[in-house]
Design a protein around this motif. Structure first.
Motif, PDB file in Angstrom:
ATOM      1  N   GLU A 110       0.827  -1.201   0.000  1.00  0.00           N
ATOM      2  CA  GLU A 110       0.000   0.000   0.000  1.00  0.00           C
ATOM      3  C   GLU A 110       0.866   1.258   0.000  1.00  0.00           C
ATOM      4  O   GLU A 110       0.549   2.248  -0.670  1.00  0.00           O
ATOM      5  N   GLU A 111       1.972   1.207   0.739  1.00  0.00           N
ATOM      6  CA  GLU A 111       2.875   2.350   0.782  1.00  0.00           C
ATOM      7  C   GLU A 111       3.570   2.570  -0.559  1.00  0.00           C
ATOM      8  O   GLU A 111       3.776   3.712  -0.986  1.00  0.00           O
ATOM      9  N   LEU A 112       3.893   1.488  -1.251  1.00  0.00           N
ATOM     10  CA  LEU A 112       4.500   1.613  -2.577  1.00  0.00           C
ATOM     11  C   LEU A 112       3.508   2.228  -3.565  1.00  0.00           C
ATOM     12  O   LEU A 112       3.873   3.098  -4.369  1.00  0.00           O
ATOM     13  N   ALA A 113       2.266   1.795  -3.470  1.00  0.00           N
ATOM     14  CA  ALA A 113       1.233   2.363  -4.340  1.00  0.00           C
ATOM     15  C   ALA A 113       1.019   3.842  -4.020  1.00  0.00           C
ATOM     16  O   ALA A 113       0.833   4.667  -4.923  1.00  0.00           O
ATOM     17  N   GLU A 114       1.067   4.180  -2.744  1.00  0.00           N
ATOM     18  CA  GLU A 114       0.896   5.580  -2.352  1.00  0.00           C
ATOM     19  C   GLU A 114       2.036   6.437  -2.889  1.00  0.00           C
ATOM     20  O   GLU A 114       1.810   7.540  -3.409  1.00  0.00           O
ATOM     21  N   LEU A 115       3.261   5.922  -2.796  1.00  0.00           N
ATOM     22  CA  LEU A 115       4.412   6.665  -3.297  1.00  0.00           C
ATOM     23  C   LEU A 115       4.320   6.849  -4.814  1.00  0.00           C
ATOM     24  O   LEU A 115       4.645   7.913  -5.345  1.00  0.00           O
ATOM     25  N   THR A 116       3.848   5.821  -5.494  1.00  0.00           N
ATOM     26  CA  THR A 116       3.654   5.918  -6.947  1.00  0.00           C
ATOM     27  C   THR A 116       2.654   7.018  -7.282  1.00  0.00           C
ATOM     28  O   THR A 116       2.878   7.839  -8.182  1.00  0.00           O
TER      29      THR A 116
END
Length: 247
Positions: A110-116
């Motif tokens: 979820e954090e990777l998607a948020e950063l994207t």
């Protein structure tokens, strides 16, 4: 003649001469501005105090005692206030970073998607934003999220002790000018010498703060000098009235 578009392959990379590109530039500029503003505060508050007392009495000892007391009181107040303020800011920064660490450990996808998404919001395409997010996460996930989400550098948190000391020193340096000027000048001219020296000092601090902030220097100088002179004028009138009534 039509302007030619520069060929990217012929442009040598590098910073512009008039733009700072070293690390943590914003932090250093903030410290410099804080120092200039602290000195400016010391100049104005101490000058207003001694000029006000000079309006009430011509006793050099009384003026000096009031100025020294004002210098130490102002320096202590600046240091304590800055320490409390920056400590609160640091506590908030540490709490936000702790929350980010917890989320990265518990919800990495979820954090990777948020950063994207955050990089897409900055204008990158989805594929490029995903690639940047992945590579930065592999390098230092916390630093990547702290920079984009919070505007923080985990290795460069604000230091309350540094802030307190810098404020105290800056205020003291600024306060010494009007204090020494009014106590060392001959009684007949000390008021005008003090006002003149303070105006010059305020012009310098106004110019410096404007240059550090890349703003118009003329307006900053006029505003700074006018505010300081007005403060001295008001306190001198008040001191004269109080001195007359008490006398």
């Amino acid at each position: 003649m039509t302007a030619q578009t520069p060929d990217p392959d012929t442009i040598e990379p590098g910073p512009h001469e008039d733009e700072p590109h070293e690390g943590n530039v914003s932090g250093r500029l903030n410290w410099l501005r804080a120092g200039v503003l602290g000195a400016n505060d010391g100049i104005v508050s101490t000058a207003s105090l001694v000029v006000g007392v000079a309006g009430a009495t011509s006793d050099t000892t009384a003026i000096m005692v009031a100025g020294v007391a004002g210098l130490f009181a102002g320096a202590m107040s600046m240091g304590a206030g800055e320490y409390v303020s920056v400590s609160t800011q640091r506590d908030s920064e540490k709490a936000l970073l702790a929350k980010e660490r917890r989320e990265l450990a518990e919800e990495p996808e979820e954090e990777l998607a948020e950063l994207t998404m955050l990089y897409m919001d900055k204008g990158l395409s989805e594929d490029l934003a995903r690639q940047v997010a992945v590579e930065l996460t592999e390098h230092d996930a916390l630093a990547a999220h702290a920079e984009v989400e919070l505007g923080l550098d985990p290795d460069e948190l604000t230091n309350p002790w540094h802030a307190a000391f810098a404020s105290m020193v800056a205020f003291t340096v600024g306060a010494l000018l009007p204090l020494l000027t009014i106590t060392l000048s001959p009684e007949a001219v000390r008021l005008w010498v003090t006002v003149g020296s303070v105006a010059v000092a305020l012009a310098l601090t106004g110019w410096t703060s404007a240059r550090l902030g890349y703003g118009p220097t003329g307006r900053a100088v006029v505003r700074n000098v006018a505010g300081g002179v007005l403060a001295m004028a008001i306190t001198h009138v008040v001191g004269s009235l109080v001195g007359t009534q008490v006398g």
